[in-house]
Design an enzyme around this catalytic site. Structure first.
Site, short mmCIF file in Angstrom:
data_model
loop_
_atom_site.label_atom_id
_atom_site.label_comp_id
_atom_site.label_asym_id
_atom_site.label_seq_id
_atom_site.Cartn_x
_atom_site.Cartn_y
_atom_site.Cartn_z
N ASN A 198 21.98 15.47 -39.37
CA ASN A 198 22.45 15.79 -40.82
C ASN A 198 23.88 14.50 -40.91
O ASN A 198 24.17 14.40 -40.35
CB ASN A 198 22.72 17.14 -39.98
N VAL A 217 14.71 15.96 -33.17
CA VAL A 217 14.33 14.45 -32.94
C VAL A 217 16.05 14.05 -32.92
O VAL A 217 16.58 13.99 -31.64
CB VAL A 217 14.05 13.24 -33.56
N ASP A 218 17.71 15.12 -33.15
CA ASP A 218 18.34 14.96 -32.76
C ASP A 218 18.96 15.99 -31.85
O ASP A 218 19.48 15.39 -30.48
CB ASP A 218 19.21 15.66 -34.05
N GLY A 260 10.81 16.37 -40.45
CA GLY A 260 10.32 18.36 -39.52
C GLY A 260 11.50 19.02 -40.90
O GLY A 260 11.16 19.22 -41.98
N1 APR Z 1 10.58 11.69 -30.73
C1 APR Z 1 10.01 11.08 -31.88
N2 APR Z 1 9.57 11.96 -32.58
C2 APR Z 1 10.56 13.27 -32.48
C3 APR Z 1 11.01 14.02 -31.48
C4 APR Z 1 11.50 12.85 -30.52
N3 APR Z 1 11.63 13.57 -29.19
N4 APR Z 1 11.04 14.69 -31.47
C5 APR Z 1 10.78 15.75 -32.79
N5 APR Z 1 10.00 13.85 -33.14
C6 APR Z 1 9.56 13.70 -34.71
C7 APR Z 1 9.22 15.47 -35.53
O1 APR Z 1 7.96 15.42 -35.29
C8 APR Z 1 9.56 15.02 -37.03
O2 APR Z 1 7.92 14.59 -37.32
O3 APR Z 1 11.08 14.00 -35.68
C9 APR Z 1 10.41 14.20 -37.26
C10 APR Z 1 11.33 13.99 -37.88
O4 APR Z 1 11.72 15.59 -37.94
P1 APR Z 1 13.12 16.29 -37.12
O5 APR Z 1 13.78 15.90 -35.88
O6 APR Z 1 13.56 16.93 -37.80
O7 APR Z 1 14.28 15.56 -38.70
P2 APR Z 1 15.04 15.87 -40.24
O8 APR Z 1 13.01 16.13 -41.25
O9 APR Z 1 15.38 14.30 -40.51
O10 APR Z 1 15.55 16.63 -39.96
C11 APR Z 1 16.75 16.39 -40.26
O11 APR Z 1 17.23 18.78 -38.66
O12 APR Z 1 17.53 18.60 -35.71
C12 APR Z 1 17.66 18.60 -37.06
O13 APR Z 1 20.70 17.85 -36.95
C13 APR Z 1 19.08 17.83 -37.49
O14 APR Z 1 20.02 18.91 -39.30
C14 APR Z 1 19.45 17.54 -39.42
C15 APR Z 1 18.14 18.24 -39.44
#
Ligand code: APR
Length: 181
Positions: free
Chosen positions: A26, A35-36, A122
């Protein structure tokens, strides 16, 4: 400059044996879920949090690097995807920029391989089919010194989408060079 090999992997990005992994972060680089959260936990939350705090945030579409700490990867490249607001607010361009800027930062670091999650699909709500098109389309058309790009899909449907798009899109010929490479 050339066109890196693009490999689709189904699994967890935190275990990928690459030089750099990309984090879907973010703007505050404050950590989060998805994933974060997984990257922060695996790298070592305290150290990574401190390294992120020193970067002063990151605007959507840009990318900034920290060490990988306890990850197999040497670096983490934090990029900030667009929050999906219907598709008419420049989301596509911001998402494409995430991929391009992450590649550029990886190159500056001297990385030869990089792994991407499905940025913005996500919590940020980007429709997965369109996001996969932007990811594959951008990566296929960006010249880079990297050797390998891994598209890491956390689920089967995402992996299938990437594979289908990569099969459907023959690589464009090298600029001024020979087709078929
Ligand atoms: N490895 C690979 N992919 C993953 C993993 C992992 N360990 N965990 C989750 N994912 C995938 C999810 O299935 C999704 O398809 O990562 C993709 C992105 O999802 P999010 O992590 O929710 O990222 P995003 O949609 O970009 O949202 C970012 O979410 O966690 C918070 O701090 C972050 O505020 C920011 C927002």
């Amino acid at each position: 400059m050339g066109r890196p090999r693009i490999v689709v992997v189904e699994g967890d990005i935190t275990v990928q044996p690459v030089d750099a992994v990309v984090n879907a972060a973010n703007e505050h680089l404050a950590g989060g879920g998805g994933v974060d959260g997984a990257i922060h936990r695996a790298a070592g939350a305290a150290e990574l949090h401190a390294a992120c705090a020193a970067l002063g945030g990151c605007p959507p579409g840009d990318a900034k690097a920290t060490p990988g700490f306890r990850l197999p990867a040497r670096w983490i490249i934090h990029t900030v995807g667009p929050r999906w607001r219907g598709g008419g607010r420049g989301e596509r361009e911001v998402l494409a920029s995430c991929y391009r800027r992450s590649l550029a930062v990886a190159e500056e670091l001297g990385a030869r391989s990089i792994a991407f999650p499905a940025i913005a699909t996500g919590a940020y709500g980007y429709p997965p089919e369109e996001a996969a098109e932007v990811a594959v389309g951008t990566l296929l058309t960006t010249l880079s010194r990297l050797e390998e790009i891994r598209l890491v899909a956390f689920d089967r449907a995402t992996a299938d989408r990437y594979r289908r798009l990569l099969t459907r899109s023959p690589r464009p010929p090298e600029a001024g060079g020979q087709p078929g490479r």
